[in-house]
Design a protein around this motif. Structure first.
Motif, mmCIF file in Angstrom:
data_model
loop_
_atom_site.group_PDB
_atom_site.id
_atom_site.type_symbol
_atom_site.label_atom_id
_atom_site.label_comp_id
_atom_site.label_asym_id
_atom_site.label_seq_id
_atom_site.Cartn_x
_atom_site.Cartn_y
_atom_site.Cartn_z
ATOM 1 N N GLU A 43 0.819 -1.217 0.000
ATOM 2 C CA GLU A 43 0.000 0.000 0.000
ATOM 3 C C GLU A 43 0.852 1.267 0.000
ATOM 4 O O GLU A 43 0.426 2.319 -0.476
ATOM 5 N N LYS A 44 2.081 1.147 0.547
ATOM 6 C CA LYS A 44 2.949 2.329 0.607
ATOM 7 C C LYS A 44 3.825 2.487 -0.629
ATOM 8 O O LYS A 44 4.638 3.410 -0.706
ATOM 9 N N GLY A 45 3.727 1.556 -1.540
ATOM 10 C CA GLY A 45 4.504 1.681 -2.763
ATOM 11 C C GLY A 45 5.829 0.948 -2.728
ATOM 12 O O GLY A 45 6.610 1.024 -3.682
ATOM 13 N N GLN A 46 6.130 0.256 -1.640
ATOM 14 C CA GLN A 46 7.349 -0.560 -1.596
ATOM 15 C C GLN A 46 7.126 -1.792 -2.475
ATOM 16 O O GLN A 46 6.107 -2.450 -2.376
ATOM 17 N N ARG A 47 8.112 -2.075 -3.316
ATOM 18 C CA ARG A 47 7.959 -3.224 -4.193
ATOM 19 C C ARG A 47 8.519 -4.493 -3.540
ATOM 20 O O ARG A 47 9.430 -4.419 -2.700
ATOM 21 N N TYR A 48 7.959 -5.641 -3.918
ATOM 22 C CA TYR A 48 8.351 -6.935 -3.372
ATOM 23 C C TYR A 48 8.439 -7.980 -4.477
ATOM 24 O O TYR A 48 7.725 -7.900 -5.482
ATOM 25 N N ASN A 49 9.303 -8.953 -4.254
ATOM 26 C CA ASN A 49 9.371 -10.140 -5.084
ATOM 27 C C ASN A 49 8.235 -11.072 -4.634
ATOM 28 O O ASN A 49 7.918 -11.129 -3.454
ATOM 29 N N ILE A 50 7.605 -11.772 -5.562
ATOM 30 C CA ILE A 50 6.518 -12.686 -5.186
ATOM 31 C C ILE A 50 6.817 -14.057 -5.754
ATOM 32 O O ILE A 50 7.327 -14.174 -6.884
ATOM 33 N N ASN A 51 6.519 -15.077 -5.010
ATOM 34 C CA ASN A 51 6.668 -16.433 -5.523
ATOM 35 C C ASN A 51 5.740 -16.618 -6.720
ATOM 36 O O ASN A 51 4.547 -16.294 -6.662
ATOM 37 N N GLY A 52 6.282 -17.121 -7.823
ATOM 38 C CA GLY A 52 5.540 -17.211 -9.072
ATOM 39 C C GLY A 52 4.320 -18.111 -8.999
ATOM 40 O O GLY A 52 3.254 -17.792 -9.546
ATOM 41 N N ASP A 53 4.455 -19.253 -8.321
ATOM 42 C CA ASP A 53 3.321 -20.180 -8.216
ATOM 43 C C ASP A 53 2.152 -19.513 -7.497
ATOM 44 O O ASP A 53 0.981 -19.657 -7.897
ATOM 45 N N HIS A 54 2.504 -18.807 -6.437
ATOM 46 C CA HIS A 54 1.497 -18.095 -5.653
ATOM 47 C C HIS A 54 0.804 -17.012 -6.487
ATOM 48 O O HIS A 54 -0.429 -16.900 -6.510
ATOM 49 N N ALA A 55 1.622 -16.216 -7.197
ATOM 50 C CA ALA A 55 1.054 -15.153 -8.029
ATOM 51 C C ALA A 55 0.107 -15.729 -9.076
ATOM 52 O O ALA A 55 -1.000 -15.213 -9.294
ATOM 53 N N ALA A 56 0.529 -16.815 -9.718
ATOM 54 C CA ALA A 56 -0.305 -17.437 -10.756
ATOM 55 C C ALA A 56 -1.633 -17.900 -10.170
ATOM 56 O O ALA A 56 -2.703 -17.710 -10.775
ATOM 57 N N ALA A 57 -1.581 -18.516 -8.994
ATOM 58 C CA ALA A 57 -2.807 -19.013 -8.368
ATOM 59 C C ALA A 57 -3.751 -17.862 -8.032
ATOM 60 O O ALA A 57 -4.956 -17.922 -8.297
ATOM 61 N N MET A 58 -3.191 -16.780 -7.464
ATOM 62 C CA MET A 58 -4.030 -15.636 -7.100
ATOM 63 C C MET A 58 -4.670 -15.000 -8.336
ATOM 64 O O MET A 58 -5.829 -14.580 -8.312
ATOM 65 N N ILE A 59 -3.906 -14.930 -9.407
ATOM 66 C CA ILE A 59 -4.432 -14.354 -10.650
ATOM 67 C C ILE A 59 -5.525 -15.251 -11.231
ATOM 68 O O ILE A 59 -6.594 -14.783 -11.624
ATOM 69 N N ALA A 60 -5.251 -16.550 -11.284
ATOM 70 C CA ALA A 60 -6.240 -17.492 -11.839
ATOM 71 C C ALA A 60 -7.562 -17.379 -11.087
ATOM 72 O O ALA A 60 -8.647 -17.357 -11.681
ATOM 73 N N GLN A 61 -7.480 -17.261 -9.769
ATOM 74 C CA GLN A 61 -8.686 -17.155 -8.955
ATOM 75 C C GLN A 61 -9.429 -15.845 -9.235
ATOM 76 O O GLN A 61 -10.653 -15.820 -9.371
ATOM 77 N N ALA A 62 -8.646 -14.776 -9.330
ATOM 78 C CA ALA A 62 -9.280 -13.455 -9.459
ATOM 79 C C ALA A 62 -9.948 -13.251 -10.816
ATOM 80 O O ALA A 62 -10.973 -12.587 -10.918
ATOM 81 N N VAL A 63 -9.357 -13.791 -11.870
ATOM 82 C CA VAL A 63 -9.938 -13.565 -13.210
ATOM 83 C C VAL A 63 -10.991 -14.611 -13.547
ATOM 84 O O VAL A 63 -11.593 -14.555 -14.621
ATOM 85 N N GLY A 64 -11.193 -15.578 -12.646
ATOM 86 C CA GLY A 64 -12.172 -16.616 -12.947
ATOM 87 C C GLY A 64 -11.696 -17.555 -14.024
ATOM 88 O O GLY A 64 -12.448 -17.877 -14.958
ATOM 89 N N ALA A 65 -10.451 -17.992 -13.927
ATOM 90 C CA ALA A 65 -9.899 -18.901 -14.935
ATOM 91 C C ALA A 65 -10.588 -20.251 -14.854
ATOM 92 O O ALA A 65 -11.017 -20.688 -13.781
#
Lengths: 297, 297, 297, 297, 297, 297
Positions: free
Chosen positions: D176-198
Motif C-alpha cells: 500500500e505504501k509503494g514498496q515493491r516486493y518479489n513474489i513467488n511465481g506459483d502463488h502469483a499465478a494461483a491468485m491471478i487465476a482465482q481473481a480472473v475466474g480462470a
C-alpha cells in the motif's frame, strides 16, 4: 361497430404502411406557428400528429415561434409592436419579452408531448450552441436584435433524437460574442432542416398552401418545382411576405431536403394526412430535377 | 512572473489532483440562487466553477430559481408578491410569469456555459417528464400552483450527462393531469440529487453556512452531522425558513448523497474552493455514521 | 488561509480552464530523461504533472530512457561505456543490461503513477509489436544493436489509452527477424508522437530550451519556427548532439504534431507550467506556416 | 504424403474440436518456469502452445518466474543466493536484480509470442495495480522483500485480454505504501487465476506431475481430488517444497478454478497435449465434489 | 499412446497454426453438393470440417443443392426430370418439389452442425431478400422457373455471421415481383462469395479437381491461373458442363475472392486438409496477377 | 375524398397511438394456422398485419403449422393421415413430408413479408437449437415422431429480432440425440412466447374465440380469466381438442405472458383490429389476479 367499419379501420392503417416504411428513421422538421398556436384544440392536434410520427419510427423535430403571444406581452408592458418586412423590430426590452414568451410556449408544447406519452425536450438555439447568428440588417436597416443563422451545431439535436426525445426548438440564438438575438422561425426551421439532413420540412401556415392568387384559396399549387417557384417570384406572382418563406423552401431543397410542404395549419391533423395518406395536402415544393420521374414521397 | 510564483501555481494545481481523482465521474448538483444571481460577476464566477468541474471530469447538474426577478415582473404587471412559509403563493398569472422568468434566466445561464466553451442544455421539470409533482398544501393551506416532487424521471438528465452536456434545470413540474406547478428550488435540487445518485449537493446561499446564531456570522458550524442537525431543530436553534433547507439536506444524506454543502454564494468561486482545496468552506452536512472516521471529501 | 489567498488559488485554477478545454482528449507524448531521472523529487514532480494531465482529460504517453543508470550497470559488470554521435555503442552484453535497466526504470515510473492513483502500464517497443526497427549505421559505422524505427504499430498504445491507462514506454524494439535493439529515446518518442497523431511532444532536457549560444542560458529561443530551425542548422548555430534532437522536432511537426516543446527538466513541474499557464516555458517548435497567425497552444 | 497420413492429420484436428468448443472463450493461466525456461527449444514450444490456445479462441495468461537467471546475476555482482522454505531471501540489491532479470525474461517471452504472430503485452504486478502485496513472514521470519498477494486488481488483465493481447506477467508487486516486493511465481499465478475466474491453471514443473514417491517418476497420480490431497499432506506423503505448490492448487479449486494441472515442462508441447487430446498428461487437481461424475475437461 | 505419437499430434496442431492465423476472421464459402451429399459419413465429415473452421475463428458460409434427392421426389410424383445445359428444367410443380426437398436437406445440415455444438441457421435466398433473381434463358430457351442472381443483399448473412451462426443457404430466390425461382447452386455460391467479400470459395465436386483430360484423374491441374483458364476454355480443353463452373471461379477471382478451390468431395475432410496443411488438394484457381509471387494461402 | 373522410382517417390513426405506445418494443407471438392458411387473400392480410406491427415498433414472431397441406402431400404419396387426440400420428415418411411441406410454407410466408418490405427469416426449431424436444406419449401411446418441447434456446430469436428481422418459425425440433420430431404448432408457439418473455400471444383459429357452446358462435367469451378457464375445463364446458389449446393459454399466462388472444383467423385483419382499436375481438385470456383492475391491453 360493425364489420364493415372495422375493415375500413384496418384498411386505413394498412394504407399507412408504405409511408411508415418509406420514411422510417427519417428526420422531419415541423415548423409550427400562426393560427395553429392560438386554438387549444389545434395545438393538441399538431402535437398528436408529431407524437404519432415519433411512435411509428420517424424522427420529428419541432420548431416554433411565439406568434401573437409576444405582441400581447409587449403591449402589456407598454410597447407598441413594430414590424419591418415581416421581421419584428426588437429592442432590448422586446428581446427579453420574446425570450420569456417563447420559453413558456416551448414548455407548454413539451408538456403536451409528454402528456401524450412521448418524450420531448425543449431547447433554444443557445443550448449546445445550436444556432450561431449575426445581426440581420434587411436593406441595411437596423431593426435591433434580430439575427440570421450563420452556423448550426447539430450535436444537441442529434443526441436528443438518438436518445428518443422529440426536440422542440424556439428560435433564439447568440452571436460569437454571446449577444442573444431573436430569429425568424421559418428561417430557423429551414437552417435546422438543412443541417440535420431532414427528409422533409413542413410549414404549418394560415393559408391552404402556395396560392397563384393570394385572394383565391382555390388557386393553390399542389406541386411546385423549385425552378417554377423562382419564375413565379421573378414574375411577381409570389410577392411580399411570401417571398422569404418560399426562399427558405427553395434553399432547403437545394441543400438536400427532399420535400418541403406548405400546409394549412388551421385544418386539424394536416401533417398526419399529408404523411400517411395517398392524397397529400397543401403545396409540396420539389426539386426541379425530380420533374420527370415525380412520385409522392 | 518569477520562479517562486510559478511554483506556487504548479503546487495549487497539484493540490487539486487528489480531489479531481476522488470525484472523477461523480455527479454534483449545484443549487444556484439568492444574491449570486443578482451580481453579474458572481453569476460568471459560478458558471466558471461549474465549467471547470465539468472539464476536469465531474458531472455537474445546475438547479436554479428565479429569485428577485420573478417578484420584479409580478409587480410590473401589477400583482403584489405574497409568500407563505417561504413559499411563493402562486395564482395562475403568477405561475405564467414565473415560468417566463425562469425560462429566461435558464437560457442566460446556459449561454454563459456555452461562452465558456462547455456544452449545456436548459430544461424544466417538464422536459422528459423529469419532475412529477402534486399540489403542496403547507398546513393544509391552499397557496395555489406550488407543487412538491413525487417522482423524478432521471432519463433526460442521464442522457444529457452521458452526451457531455451540463443540464441546467429550472423548477417547474407537472402533475399527473398535466397541470404545471412552481416548485421550491431547494426542494427540487434535493430530489434530483437523490434520484441521480449524486455524490455531492451544494447549496449556494446568502449566509456563510449554517449558523448557531443567525445574527452572528462567526457562529458557523463547519461540520454538521445529521443527528446533531435533528437535535438543533428540536432545540429550536435551527428555526423558521432554515428548517426546510436543513430538512432537504438531511433527507439527501439519508437517501445516499455523500455530502451536502451550504456555501456562501456571495463569495466568488466558493464552489471551486470547497471542492479543490484542502480547506473546505461553509457547512458540510454529513451522515452521523461517518462521525467516527470523518475525512474531508 | 485568508480570503485573498483563496481567490488567488481559485484564479489559478480558472486560468487553467481554457487550456484544459483546448487540449481535452488530445494525446501528449512526454519524453522523460536526463537529470530529471536522477533526482527522486524531480521524478515525482514529472509523474505528478503527467498524472494531472491524465486526470483533467489529456491522454499522456510517457517515453523514457535509462540515462546514467545503464552506464552504471555496464561498468558494474566491467564494461566501459562507449558512445558514437550521442548513440550508445551496444554489444550483446550491453543490450542485455540496457534491457534490464530500462525495464526496471519503467517499472518504477509505472509505480509512481499508480501511487498517485492513476493507472499506468509499462511497455517496450516489443509489446504488441509497437516498434519495428532496423540496424542503425551512422556514417556506415557498425555500432552494434542500435536500431532506428521503421514502423510503429499503435494498436497497443491506442488500446491502453482507450482503457484509461497511461502507457509508459521504454525504447527497445525488434527487427523483422526478432533481433532486439536499443533505440535512442528522443527518436522513439518522436516516431510514436507522429504515429499516434499527438497534439504535443514534450522533451524534458538538461537545458532551459534551444539556445542560440549553448554556453549562455539567456540565449534561449522561445518560439522556433521549423524553417528558422533549418536555417540555424545550416548556419551551424545548432550543432553537434543538438542536431538530431532538433531534427526529431522538425520531423514531428511536418508529420502533423502541432507543437514540440523543449523544456528544462531540471525545474520542477515544467510540463505543468507549460501546459496550464499563459506564460509557456522553454522552446516551442512551431510549423513555419503558423508564423502569421501564431497563438500559444 | 499419402492418403492415410492425410486422414490421420484430419482426424487429429477433428479430435481437438470438442476441446476447442468446450473451452472457447475461457481463461487459462499458464505458470511457466523451471527447466522449461532454460532450453531455448522448450521455450519456443511453450509459447507456440500458448499462441495456438489463443488462436483457437482461448484466453491465455502467462505468469513466469526468472528461475536460475536471477541467481546467475545475483552471483555476478557478488551476492550468494539464499533460500528459506523455497522462497528467495531478498535484500534491496537482490530485489533490484530480480526486477531487472524478470523484466528482461518477460520481454523475451513477449517477443516470442509476437514472432509467432500473436499480440502479447508484458506486465508486472505493479502495472494497473495488478497485485497488491504485504510482507511475507514465513514462521515469523524476516526474509526481506518477499511479498504475498492480498488483492488482485484484474482491470489491466481484462482490458488486455479484451483487446486480444496475451498478458505475460512477472511476479513483482507493491504494498500500500509503494514498496515493491518479489513474489513467488506459483502463488502469483494461483491468485491471478482465482481473481480472473480462470477455467484452468496449468503449472509447468520439473516433475512428471504429483508423485506418491518423489523418487519414483512412475508413482504419478493422474487425478488428485482436493480432499485426497489434503489427506496426503496430513499423511506426510506430500511434503517439503511440494506443500505450498499443492496448497496453491487446492485454494484455486476452492476459489472456482475448474481444473489445475501439474505438467512436465520438460516435455515438448505438454500444454497442448493436455488440452487438445483425449489422453491428458501430468496430474489434474480436481474438486472433491466432482468425484462422482468425473469427466476429462 | 507413446511419446512419439504424442509429438506427431502436437506437431500437426502446430502446423495448423499459421493457417489459423492467416485466415482468422475471414469468410469462406463452401459449396456442398454432389456425391458428398449421398454418403451419410461424408456428410458428417463435411460438417465437421465446417464446424472446425468456425471454432478456430473462420466465418464459414455453406451453400448447398439438393442433388439426386430432387430428382427422386420429382419421379415419385410422376414427373420425368429434364435438364438443359446442366440446368434443371423447372415447371411449377418441379419448383414446389425443389423447394420442399432443398428445405429439408437444409434442415438436416443445420442439425448436423448443431449436433457438433456449433450454431447454424438455415436460410434460402428469400430470407432477408438475400438473392434477387431474374428468369434465366440459356440460348433464349425457356426452361421454366430457373433464375440467375442479379442482386445479393448480404444483411442477413452478415447479421448471422456477426451473431456467431453458420449460415446454411439453399438456392431459391425471388424476382422483383415475388415469383420464386430455382437457382444453380454453383452460381449462387459464387455470387454470395463475391458479395460478402469472401477470402475463399470452395467447391466440393465429384472430380479430383480441374482435369486436363476429364477421363484421366491424374491430369489434375494444381494451380490454375485465371488467364490460363480462359485459354483452356478457348482451346476447348475445358468444355461442356465444366465451362459454367470454371466461369463462376474466374468471375469470383475477378470480384475479389482470393482463392477458389475445386476439391474432391468424395474424399473425407478434403476441406480441412486444403485449409490446414502445407500440401493443398484439388485445384486452386488463382488470379493471373499473382503468378509471379505465388504462395499457398 | 372530402374533409370529413380525411378526419375519420386521421382519427383512426390517432386512435392507434396509445396502443403503439403501450406495446412499443414488446414481443408479440402470432400463431398462424387453420383456414387463414388456405385463402391466399387471408394469408396476405395476416402478413400485412404482422408487417404493420413490426413497422410501428412491435417485435412480432410468427409461428405456423402446415395445416391441410401436409395431409394433401401425405395422401399424394399414398399414406392415409391418422390423428390421435388432435396430434398427427407421424411415422418416418410422414415426418419427412411434414418437414418438406412446413419448410415450403415457411418460405412462402417469409417471401410475403419481404414483398411488403419488411425483413423476415424463416427458421425451424432446429436452427440455433431453438427447440429441444422429447418424444410425446399421450396416454402412454406411441404416436411416432411427435415431440413436446423441453427446452427453448432463444438466442437465434433474440438475435434475429435485434437485427430487425421477423422470425417465422415452423415447429420441427430435435431431441438430445439429434432425432427430429414434428411438434404441435399451438404448443410450440406457447413455449416460445413464454421463453422470450412475450407480452402477447395471439392464436388465429377457425372459431370466433372461446365459445361456451361450441355450436353457438354467439356464446363467445370476451374475457376469460385463468381460474374461470380452469373451472370451465373441470365442468366439461371446455372439452375435447379445445382443452390442450386452453391449457397452452393458461400456462403462458402463468409463465408471464400478459395476454393470450384467441381470434377468428377467418376474418381479415383480426390481429390488427385486436391490437390497434379500442374494441378488441375474440377471447382474451387474462390472469385471475388482474380481475379487479382489468383494463384492455
Amino acid at each position: 361497430m360493425n364489420l364493415e367499419e372495422e375493415l375500413t379501420k384496418a384498411n386505413i392503417l394498412i394504407e399507412a404502411l408504405p409511408y411508415i416504411q418509406r420514411f422510417h428513421g427519417n428526420i422531419i422538421v415541423v415548423k409550427y406557428g400562426g393560427s395553429a398556436m392560438k386554438d387549444e384544440s389545434l395545438k393538441n392536434h399538431v402535437m398528436e400528429d408529431v407524437a404519432l410520427l415519433k411512435l411509428v419510427g420517424f424522427k420529428p423535430i419541432v420548431v416554433h415561434g411565439g406568434g401573437k403571444e409576444i405582441s400581447r406581452w409587449v403591449k402589456k408592458v407598454g410597447i407598441e409592436p413594430v414590424f419591418y418586412n415581416g421581421l419584428r423590430v426588437t429592442d432590448a426590452e422586446t428581446l427579453e419579452i420574446a425570450e420569456m414568451v417563447l420559453g413558456r410556449v416551448n414548455e407548454e408544447l413539451v408538456q403536451k408531448a409528454q402528456s401524450l406519452g412521448v418524450n420531448a425536450v425543449g431547447i433554444s438555439g443557445v443550448d449546445g450552441n445550436l444556432l450561431t447568428v449575426r445581426k440581420q440588417m434587411p436593406d441595411q436597416k437596423d431593426i435591433g436584435f434580430v439575427g440570421e443563422v450563420t452556423k448550426v451545431n447539430t450535436k444537441v439535436l442529434k443526441d436528443l433524437v438518438e436518445n428518443d426525445f422529440i426536440p422542440v426548438v424556439f428560435p433564439i440564438g447568440a452571436d460569437e460574442k454571446g449577444q442573444r438575438y431573436n430569429i425568424n422561425g421559418d428561417h430557423a426551421a429551414a437552417m435546422i432542416a438543412q443541417a440535420v439532413g431532414a427528409q422533409k420540412l413542413v410549414y404549418l401556415t394560415d393559408t391552404p398552401g402556395v396560392l397563384m392568387d393570394p385572394e383565391d384559396p382555390d388557386s393553390m399549387i399542389s406541386e411546385l418545382y423549385t425552378n417554377d417557384a423562382e419564375q413565379l417570384i421573378a414574375d411577381g406572382v409570389i410577392s411580399g411576405g411570401m417571398i422569404p418563406k418560399i426562399r427558405n423552401c427553395i434553399d432547403s431543397i437545394h441543400a438536400g431536403v427532399r420535400r418541403v410542404h406548405v400546409l394549412d395549419g388551421r385544418l386539424p391533423h394536416s401533417v398526419l394526412l399529408e404523411i400517411f395518406t395517398d392524397r397529400g395536402s397543401g403545396t409540396a415544393i420539389i426539386g426541379s430535377e425530380e420533374k420527370r420521374y415525380y412520385q409522392k414521397v
